[in-house]
Scaffold this active site. Sequence first.
Site, PDB file in Angstrom:
ATOM      1  CG  HIS A 106      -1.792  -1.165   1.408  1.00  0.00           C
ATOM      2  ND1 HIS A 106      -2.919  -1.377   0.631  1.00  0.00           N
ATOM      3  CD2 HIS A 106      -1.739  -2.202   2.277  1.00  0.00           C
ATOM      4  CE1 HIS A 106      -3.511  -2.493   1.012  1.00  0.00           C
ATOM      5  NE2 HIS A 106      -2.830  -3.022   1.999  1.00  0.00           N
TER       6      HIS A 106
HETATM    7  O1  RIB Z   1      -4.730   0.214   4.798  1.00  0.00           O
HETATM    8  C1  RIB Z   1      -3.338   0.173   4.601  1.00  0.00           C
HETATM    9  C2  RIB Z   1      -2.649   1.205   5.434  1.00  0.00           C
HETATM   10  O2  RIB Z   1      -2.828   0.914   6.812  1.00  0.00           O
HETATM   11  C3  RIB Z   1      -1.130   1.235   5.221  1.00  0.00           C
HETATM   12  O3  RIB Z   1      -0.647   2.540   5.432  1.00  0.00           O
HETATM   13  C4  RIB Z   1      -0.619   0.332   6.297  1.00  0.00           C
HETATM   14  O4  RIB Z   1       0.723   0.649   6.703  1.00  0.00           O
HETATM   15  C5  RIB Z   1      -1.566   0.651   7.407  1.00  0.00           C
HETATM   16  O5  RIB Z   1      -1.095   1.834   8.041  1.00  0.00           O
END
Ligand code: RIB
Length: 313
Positions: A236
């Site tokens: 992500h």
């Molecule tokens: O949903 C994904 C996010 O939530 C990313 O930033 C992961 O590191 C968590 O913080």
Amino acid sequence: MKKILIDCDPGHDDALALMVALAHPEELELLGVTTIGGNQTLSRVTENAKNILYFLAADVPLAAGEEGPLVKSLKTAPEAHGESGMEGPYFEGTDYPLSQATGVEFLYQTIKQTDDKVTLVALGPLTNIALLLKGHPEVTESIEEIVLMGGGLSHGNQTALAEFNIYVDPEAAEIVFQSGLPIVMAGLDVTEKAEITVAEIEQLAGRGRVSRLAYELLSFYNESGRQFGFIDSPLHDLCTIAYLLKPEIFSGVQADIHVITDESPARGLTYGDFRRAAVGPKPVLVLQEVMREEFVALLLTALTRLDAEEANQ
Ligand code: RIB
Ligand code: CA
């Protein structure tokens, strides 16, 4: 050359974003890192940030931000990232320096002291960024854009409708999305397509020291992802840095994004108005597609660079 500040909650994918940013000093000047309570408590994510920066022999200021969200109390994500927040690798211990300034004050002072406009990269809940914009509204003139991981137009991951970073602090997210600043939103629509495969993870094991760290991080993260239905691993947060380095491998749509902040099942949902007759500014580029192979290649190339640097030290 872009001058950037990274606000993060390491976090396995936050760590990879930090690595790739540090592997490209000729394109990204990392002015500093701030932490925010999210994946784990502030103290744990700050310790994780210190470990990553120390491991990479980085020379980047680090400041701890807010413990938790503006209104509610913090709900961490140990189920995804483990009790430490970055389970997997073992770190010897670090004496990486921590700024005396609060995260928000550090962001403000750094932006104020920098001649050029600064790009903010947000990888966790948006509390620090919202407090910066609300407490120092004049700073918006010195911000190039905000590139953030968060939200999604089609689904959530913390709830059916809300993505974790937004869900933790929807009030802060609404402040940021409605700030009027140009924003690039790497939400789940694109980040769940930005996956590294199990085979690509496995081949990291036999490479250099930094690749080995990435392997240890991703091995835990991949295993943890199975409970959420993933076979491969969505990186992500790395989408933000990848966008700054190679925007051409992404595509998306401009929108005016709002966040649901009520107590309904939709709390933390991000939405835009895509009706033909929708009027008004559309300051948010919502990323929807990514060229996956080019995205992973960017990570592997960065790790190769960092391995080589380590080897030459
Ligand atoms: O949903 C994904 C996010 O939530 C990313 O930033 C992961 O590191 C968590 O913080
Ligand atoms: Ca994160």
